[in-house]
Design a protein around this motif. Structure first.
Motif, mmCIF file in Angstrom:
data_model
loop_
_atom_site.group_PDB
_atom_site.id
_atom_site.type_symbol
_atom_site.label_atom_id
_atom_site.label_comp_id
_atom_site.label_asym_id
_atom_site.label_seq_id
_atom_site.Cartn_x
_atom_site.Cartn_y
_atom_site.Cartn_z
ATOM 1 N N ALA A 1 -8.050 -3.358 -4.559
ATOM 2 C CA ALA A 1 -7.688 -4.443 -5.484
ATOM 3 C C ALA A 1 -6.212 -4.355 -5.877
ATOM 4 O O ALA A 1 -5.515 -5.368 -5.940
ATOM 5 N N GLN A 2 -5.745 -3.134 -6.136
ATOM 6 C CA GLN A 2 -4.331 -2.964 -6.501
ATOM 7 C C GLN A 2 -3.400 -3.334 -5.348
ATOM 8 O O GLN A 2 -2.351 -3.951 -5.554
ATOM 9 N N ILE A 3 -3.790 -2.939 -4.146
ATOM 10 C CA ILE A 3 -2.954 -3.252 -2.977
ATOM 11 C C ILE A 3 -2.876 -4.771 -2.782
ATOM 12 O O ILE A 3 -1.794 -5.336 -2.581
ATOM 13 N N ALA A 4 -4.033 -5.425 -2.874
ATOM 14 C CA ALA A 4 -4.068 -6.875 -2.682
ATOM 15 C C ALA A 4 -3.219 -7.570 -3.746
ATOM 16 O O ALA A 4 -2.431 -8.475 -3.449
ATOM 17 N N GLU A 5 -3.344 -7.118 -5.005
ATOM 18 C CA GLU A 5 -2.583 -7.746 -6.094
ATOM 19 C C GLU A 5 -1.081 -7.590 -5.858
ATOM 20 O O GLU A 5 -0.304 -8.535 -5.999
ATOM 21 N N ARG A 6 -0.666 -6.355 -5.495
ATOM 22 C CA ARG A 6 0.751 -6.110 -5.267
ATOM 23 C C ARG A 6 1.297 -6.982 -4.118
ATOM 24 O O ARG A 6 2.445 -7.424 -4.152
ATOM 25 N N THR B 1 2.861 5.976 -2.697
ATOM 26 C CA THR B 1 3.999 6.809 -3.084
ATOM 27 C C THR B 1 4.104 6.915 -4.605
ATOM 28 O O THR B 1 4.392 7.982 -5.147
ATOM 29 N N GLU B 2 3.844 5.813 -5.298
ATOM 30 C CA GLU B 2 3.994 5.802 -6.760
ATOM 31 C C GLU B 2 2.897 6.577 -7.481
ATOM 32 O O GLU B 2 3.149 7.281 -8.452
ATOM 33 N N GLN B 3 1.656 6.406 -7.018
ATOM 34 C CA GLN B 3 0.534 6.936 -7.803
ATOM 35 C C GLN B 3 -0.452 7.755 -6.977
ATOM 36 O O GLN B 3 -1.468 8.213 -7.496
ATOM 37 N N GLY B 4 -0.151 7.969 -5.692
ATOM 38 C CA GLY B 4 -1.040 8.758 -4.852
ATOM 39 C C GLY B 4 -2.043 7.908 -4.097
ATOM 40 O O GLY B 4 -2.376 6.803 -4.519
ATOM 41 N N TYR B 5 -2.506 8.444 -2.990
ATOM 42 C CA TYR B 5 -3.445 7.710 -2.133
ATOM 43 C C TYR B 5 -4.805 7.547 -2.805
ATOM 44 O O TYR B 5 -5.372 6.455 -2.850
ATOM 45 N N ASP B 6 -5.326 8.638 -3.346
ATOM 46 C CA ASP B 6 -6.681 8.601 -3.905
ATOM 47 C C ASP B 6 -6.801 7.625 -5.069
ATOM 48 O O ASP B 6 -7.838 6.990 -5.254
ATOM 49 N N ALA B 7 -5.725 7.517 -5.868
ATOM 50 C CA ALA B 7 -5.792 6.687 -7.072
ATOM 51 C C ALA B 7 -5.557 5.204 -6.775
ATOM 52 O O ALA B 7 -5.676 4.369 -7.673
ATOM 53 N N THR B 8 -5.215 4.889 -5.558
ATOM 54 C CA THR B 8 -4.894 3.504 -5.208
ATOM 55 C C THR B 8 -6.133 2.772 -4.698
ATOM 56 O O THR B 8 -6.832 3.277 -3.818
ATOM 57 N N THR B 9 -6.400 1.587 -5.273
ATOM 58 C CA THR B 9 -7.574 0.816 -4.853
ATOM 59 C C THR B 9 -7.148 -0.376 -3.991
ATOM 60 O O THR B 9 -5.993 -0.805 -4.019
ATOM 61 N N ALA C 1 0.832 -1.206 0.000
ATOM 62 C CA ALA C 1 0.000 0.000 0.000
ATOM 63 C C ALA C 1 0.868 1.257 0.000
ATOM 64 O O ALA C 1 0.620 2.197 -0.771
ATOM 65 N N VAL C 2 1.878 1.274 0.846
ATOM 66 C CA VAL C 2 2.716 2.472 0.941
ATOM 67 C C VAL C 2 3.485 2.671 -0.363
ATOM 68 O O VAL C 2 3.638 3.803 -0.842
ATOM 69 N N ASP C 3 3.939 1.582 -0.971
ATOM 70 C CA ASP C 3 4.576 1.695 -2.285
ATOM 71 C C ASP C 3 3.624 2.332 -3.290
ATOM 72 O O ASP C 3 3.998 3.256 -4.032
ATOM 73 N N LEU C 4 2.393 1.835 -3.340
ATOM 74 C CA LEU C 4 1.422 2.355 -4.316
ATOM 75 C C LEU C 4 1.021 3.797 -4.004
ATOM 76 O O LEU C 4 0.879 4.615 -4.910
ATOM 77 N N GLY D 1 11.133 -3.114 14.220
ATOM 78 C CA GLY D 1 12.320 -3.638 13.552
ATOM 79 C C GLY D 1 12.647 -2.913 12.265
ATOM 80 O O GLY D 1 12.098 -1.842 11.981
ATOM 81 N N PRO D 2 13.559 -3.483 11.461
ATOM 82 C CA PRO D 2 14.001 -2.848 10.212
ATOM 83 C C PRO D 2 12.844 -2.518 9.266
ATOM 84 O O PRO D 2 12.881 -1.484 8.587
ATOM 85 N N ALA D 3 11.809 -3.381 9.230
ATOM 86 C CA ALA D 3 10.695 -3.108 8.326
ATOM 87 C C ALA D 3 9.995 -1.812 8.713
ATOM 88 O O ALA D 3 9.603 -1.008 7.859
ATOM 89 N N ASN D 4 9.842 -1.580 10.026
ATOM 90 C CA ASN D 4 9.217 -0.335 10.490
ATOM 91 C C ASN D 4 10.072 0.873 10.124
ATOM 92 O O ASN D 4 9.556 1.910 9.713
ATOM 93 N N ARG D 5 11.399 0.689 10.277
ATOM 94 C CA ARG D 5 12.282 1.821 9.992
ATOM 95 C C ARG D 5 12.256 2.181 8.515
ATOM 96 O O ARG D 5 12.192 3.348 8.142
ATOM 97 N N GLU D 6 12.262 1.147 7.663
ATOM 98 C CA GLU D 6 12.303 1.418 6.224
ATOM 99 C C GLU D 6 11.014 2.028 5.703
ATOM 100 O O GLU D 6 11.007 2.763 4.713
ATOM 101 N N LEU D 7 9.914 1.717 6.382
ATOM 102 C CA LEU D 7 8.629 2.282 5.950
ATOM 103 C C LEU D 7 8.527 3.782 6.237
ATOM 104 O O LEU D 7 7.798 4.498 5.558
ATOM 105 N N GLY D 8 9.243 4.246 7.257
ATOM 106 C CA GLY D 8 9.072 5.604 7.748
ATOM 107 C C GLY D 8 9.030 6.699 6.697
ATOM 108 O O GLY D 8 8.032 7.413 6.579
ATOM 109 N N PRO D 9 10.089 6.846 5.890
ATOM 110 C CA PRO D 9 10.118 7.957 4.930
ATOM 111 C C PRO D 9 9.009 7.849 3.884
ATOM 112 O O PRO D 9 8.450 8.868 3.457
#
Lengths: 191, 191
Positions: A31-36, A21-29, A16-19, A95-103
């Motif tokens: 279905a796209q999050i689940a697929e990714r 960032t890539e295409q904006g919150y509003d444009a992300t569904t 979700a955070v990748d999407l 952990g590291p996953a939390n840290r990497e998500l931050g920015p």
């Protein structure tokens, strides 16, 4: 349908955070999050009520850990010592996953009023959980509320420093405790 | 179409809070709010982008007044003295209509996650405005942020006490300043 597997929550948050960032919150569904994330939509909805709730994936766990740390501090601990114990307890689970998500989370929130609102309410929830845990220790109002607010500020400031430093190999705890100490020191200059 | 008249903003806020309280936030439409306030829908949309924005009708004004009061405090004022000046300035603009709205607004917010989120972001905005005004006075971070957070807490606590007391004929200022003094005193017991 894919079988449920451990780690789906984490994969959904990252996707979700990748999407966002890539295409904006509003444009992300959803279905796209689940697929990714490689899961079905029904798996998504077993973990989150909607895409906005992804922002607060860990809020309930975080509130519980902060409150447990406060509750288990030694009987003679001052309000801020109890808050520090809560920060240490919660930091230990990050952990590291939390840290990497931050920015990336920060970028997604900055771009969306809806996410800013949810993020603001998350802080209110964390402060309420810490206030309640302090009151349960016998700390009076408004001291409990004040100490809890300092705890939330310290957690956020410490998390920001930790997550913005990619070569940092310490945990979150030293950053959160340092931020709390800075805020405590600042109280003496309020006037 | 009704001619625009002064006070439409205030009438729309009162109408909306009445309807939120009577029938809930989700069930209330812009058309119902406009009708109750005696204006057209297009007049509504000249004042607010959507019904949620009604909650923060005065946020921009409030932020400006808090910042102005902080900016105009005497050169030698401490951070909290500057915050107190901001609270006095903003409180001076809050009249009986603001006081009477308080308990109904509180009920409407308590019943709606969406309003809670918007309300939480309002507090973030007020703290940011006060932090910025303090930084402009030369107050360093994190002291500026801390003083601003105390200011927001004091404003909210003072407003709650003022608006929940129907026989109170003083203004908001004494309540906000008393709350700020309590918070300042509490800082000495943080440990």
């Amino acid at each position: 349908m894919a079988r449920w597997q451990p780690g789906a929550t984490q994969r959904l948050v990252v996707a979700a955070v990748d999407l966002f960032t890539e295409q904006g919150y509003d444009a992300t569904t959803v279905a796209q999050i689940a697929e990714r994330a490689g899961v079905t939509k029904s798996t998504f909805f077993r973990h989150f009520s909607d895409k906005r709730e992804l922002l607060v994936a860990g809020q309930e766990t975080l509130s519980r850990l902060l409150a447990e740390g406060i509750g288990e501090a030694p009987a003679g601990a001052s309000p801020l010592e109890a808050v520090a114990a809560g920060l240490e307890r919660a930091s230990g689970e990050m952990g590291p996953a939390n840290r990497e998500l931050g920015p990336r989370l920060k970028a997604a929130v900055a771009a969306s009023t809806e996410l800013q609102e949810r993020d603001a309410l998350k802080s209110v929830g964390l402060a309420a959980a810490m206030t309640e845990a302090l009151v349960a220790r016998g700390v009076a109002d408004p001291l409990a509320h004040l100490a809890a607010e300092l705890g939330v500020l310290a957690f956020k400031r410490g998390y920001a420093r930790w997550s913005e430093n990619p070569v940092d190999d310490t945990g979150l705890a030293p950053h959160a405790l340092a931020a709390l100490a800075e805020l405590r020191d600042a109280t003496t200059s309020l006037g």
